[in-house]
Design a protein around this motif. Structure first.
Motif, PDB file in Angstrom:
ATOM      1  N   ALA A  42       0.904  -1.127  -0.047  1.00 40.81           N
ATOM      2  CA  ALA A  42       0.042  -0.071   0.016  1.00 40.81           C
ATOM      3  C   ALA A  42       0.734   1.265   0.057  1.00 40.81           C
ATOM      4  O   ALA A  42       0.489   2.228  -0.638  1.00 40.81           O
ATOM      5  CB  ALA A  42      -0.868  -0.079   1.217  1.00 40.81           C
ATOM      6  N   ASP A  43       2.068   1.156   0.649  1.00 38.30           N
ATOM      7  CA  ASP A  43       2.831   2.283   0.677  1.00 38.30           C
ATOM      8  C   ASP A  43       3.633   2.686  -0.541  1.00 38.30           C
ATOM      9  O   ASP A  43       3.747   3.754  -0.971  1.00 38.30           O
ATOM     10  CB  ASP A  43       3.798   2.331   1.997  1.00 38.30           C
ATOM     11  CG  ASP A  43       4.443   3.665   2.339  1.00 38.30           C
ATOM     12  OD1 ASP A  43       3.818   4.576   2.268  1.00 38.30           O
ATOM     13  OD2 ASP A  43       5.651   3.625   2.925  1.00 38.30           O
ATOM     14  N   VAL A  44       3.973   1.311  -1.123  1.00 40.54           N
ATOM     15  CA  VAL A  44       4.763   1.778  -2.372  1.00 40.54           C
ATOM     16  C   VAL A  44       3.572   2.401  -3.416  1.00 40.54           C
ATOM     17  O   VAL A  44       4.107   3.139  -4.206  1.00 40.54           O
ATOM     18  CB  VAL A  44       5.133   0.347  -2.979  1.00 40.54           C
ATOM     19  CG1 VAL A  44       5.308   0.550  -4.555  1.00 40.54           C
ATOM     20  CG2 VAL A  44       6.332  -0.287  -2.109  1.00 40.54           C
ATOM     21  N   ARG A  45       2.575   1.844  -3.418  1.00 46.51           N
ATOM     22  CA  ARG A  45       1.525   2.341  -4.353  1.00 46.51           C
ATOM     23  C   ARG A  45       1.159   3.948  -3.997  1.00 46.51           C
ATOM     24  O   ARG A  45       1.011   4.624  -4.979  1.00 46.51           O
ATOM     25  CB  ARG A  45       0.132   1.462  -4.369  1.00 46.51           C
ATOM     26  CG  ARG A  45       0.551   0.006  -4.763  1.00 46.51           C
ATOM     27  CD  ARG A  45      -0.754  -0.849  -4.725  1.00 46.51           C
ATOM     28  NE  ARG A  45      -1.879  -0.304  -5.649  1.00 46.51           N
ATOM     29  CZ  ARG A  45      -3.016  -0.016  -5.467  1.00 46.51           C
ATOM     30  NH1 ARG A  45      -3.500   0.009  -4.108  1.00 46.51           N
ATOM     31  NH2 ARG A  45      -3.948   0.359  -6.180  1.00 46.51           N
ATOM     32  N   LEU A  46       0.860   4.272  -2.869  1.00 39.01           N
ATOM     33  CA  LEU A  46       0.759   5.532  -2.326  1.00 39.01           C
ATOM     34  C   LEU A  46       1.986   6.519  -2.994  1.00 39.01           C
ATOM     35  O   LEU A  46       1.607   7.688  -3.310  1.00 39.01           O
ATOM     36  CB  LEU A  46       0.618   5.744  -0.869  1.00 39.01           C
ATOM     37  CG  LEU A  46       0.395   7.088  -0.407  1.00 39.01           C
ATOM     38  CD1 LEU A  46      -0.797   8.102  -0.995  1.00 39.01           C
ATOM     39  CD2 LEU A  46       0.197   7.181   1.294  1.00 39.01           C
ATOM     40  N   GLN A  47       3.131   6.063  -2.589  1.00 35.56           N
ATOM     41  CA  GLN A  47       4.465   6.793  -2.940  1.00 35.56           C
ATOM     42  C   GLN A  47       4.416   6.981  -4.609  1.00 35.56           C
ATOM     43  O   GLN A  47       4.694   8.069  -5.018  1.00 35.56           O
ATOM     44  CB  GLN A  47       5.565   6.444  -2.043  1.00 35.56           C
ATOM     45  CG  GLN A  47       5.748   6.302  -1.014  1.00 35.56           C
ATOM     46  CD  GLN A  47       5.416   7.771  -0.414  1.00 35.56           C
ATOM     47  OE1 GLN A  47       5.842   8.732  -0.985  1.00 35.56           O
ATOM     48  NE2 GLN A  47       4.627   7.853   0.808  1.00 35.56           N
ATOM     49  N   ALA A  48       3.922   5.955  -5.126  1.00 37.95           N
ATOM     50  CA  ALA A  48       4.069   6.003  -6.459  1.00 37.95           C
ATOM     51  C   ALA A  48       3.103   7.056  -7.085  1.00 37.95           C
ATOM     52  O   ALA A  48       3.126   7.835  -7.989  1.00 37.95           O
ATOM     53  CB  ALA A  48       3.919   4.736  -7.332  1.00 37.95           C
ATOM     54  N   ALA A  49       1.835   6.900  -6.489  1.00 36.55           N
ATOM     55  CA  ALA A  49       0.852   7.954  -6.878  1.00 36.55           C
ATOM     56  C   ALA A  49       1.161   9.218  -6.791  1.00 36.55           C
ATOM     57  O   ALA A  49       0.817  10.266  -7.614  1.00 36.55           O
ATOM     58  CB  ALA A  49      -0.677   7.415  -6.102  1.00 36.55           C
ATOM     59  N   LEU A  50       1.527   9.459  -5.647  1.00 38.69           N
ATOM     60  CA  LEU A  50       2.159  10.998  -5.324  1.00 38.69           C
ATOM     61  C   LEU A  50       3.118  11.490  -6.212  1.00 38.69           C
ATOM     62  O   LEU A  50       2.895  12.509  -6.741  1.00 38.69           O
ATOM     63  CB  LEU A  50       2.651  10.995  -3.948  1.00 38.69           C
ATOM     64  CG  LEU A  50       1.584  10.921  -2.824  1.00 38.69           C
ATOM     65  CD1 LEU A  50       2.405  10.659  -1.297  1.00 38.69           C
ATOM     66  CD2 LEU A  50       0.826  12.187  -2.615  1.00 38.69           C
ATOM     67  N   CYS A  51       4.086  10.654  -6.504  1.00 36.44           N
ATOM     68  CA  CYS A  51       5.078  11.027  -7.808  1.00 36.44           C
ATOM     69  C   CYS A  51       4.532  11.331  -8.776  1.00 36.44           C
ATOM     70  O   CYS A  51       4.948  12.215  -9.519  1.00 36.44           O
ATOM     71  CB  CYS A  51       6.191   9.757  -7.773  1.00 36.44           C
ATOM     72  SG  CYS A  51       7.642  10.400  -8.928  1.00 36.44           S
TER      73      CYS A  51
END
Length: 167
Positions: free
Chosen positions: A151-160
């Motif tokens: 979930a954190d990888v996906r969130l950081q990727a979405a923010l980027c």
């Protein structure tokens, strides 16, 4: 405003929508590892229909090839998580939409699927612009997020990806 996503994600999506409304431009998103999270954040914002032309969730390699015309030889040679594939996804999103700008995201969210060369948390982003498509050098970046889970990888990727959508 009642939102279902993390505040930092919707706050950034709101900035993206406002900036593109002001500029009079539209966007498209081609997502793999984020699975529609970027589009979900954008559509949380009232007025997003004036900016977001469409989103492509191309999770499988077949979907990348069918919906975005990513050549199979790019996937076979470089892998789905590569600058070449991300760039092809972004330009395919432009070609298959009416958008002015497209961002693509492809990566390894985990917990498995990583390798020594491309560990979990490896995500590649690309941005293509319609007005520069013929002369533009590929604009892509490989990042590694050292996160605590999928979930954190996906969130950081979405923010980027949202940051890349800011003019």
């Amino acid at each position: 405003m009642d939102r279902n996503l993390p505040k930092e994600l919707t706050d950034l999506a709101e900035k993206v929508i406002a900036a593109h409304m002001e500029a009079g431009t539209t966007i498209a998103v081609a997502e793999s590892c984020t699975g529609g999270l970027v589009c979900s954040a954008l559509t949380e914002i009232p007025g997003s229909s004036k900016v977001l032309d469409r989103g492509f969730v191309t999770y499988s390699n077949a979907a990348k090839m069918e919906e975005l015309a990513v050549p199979s030889d790019l996937i076979e040679t470089f892998g789905a998580v590569s600058v070449a594939v991300a760039w092809s996804m972004a330009t395919g999103a432009l070609k298959n939409s009416g958008a002015d700008v497209a961002v693509a995201i492809t990566g390894i969210a985990g917990p498995d699927g990583g390798t020594d060369l491309k560990p979990v948390g490896t995500v590649v982003f690309a941005r293509a612009r319609r007005d520069r498509q013929d002369s533009e050098e590929p604009s892509a970046e490989l990042r590694h997020f050292d996160c605590k889970g999928r979930a954190d990888v996906r969130l950081q990727a979405a923010l980027c990806a949202l940051e890349l959508l800011l003019p």
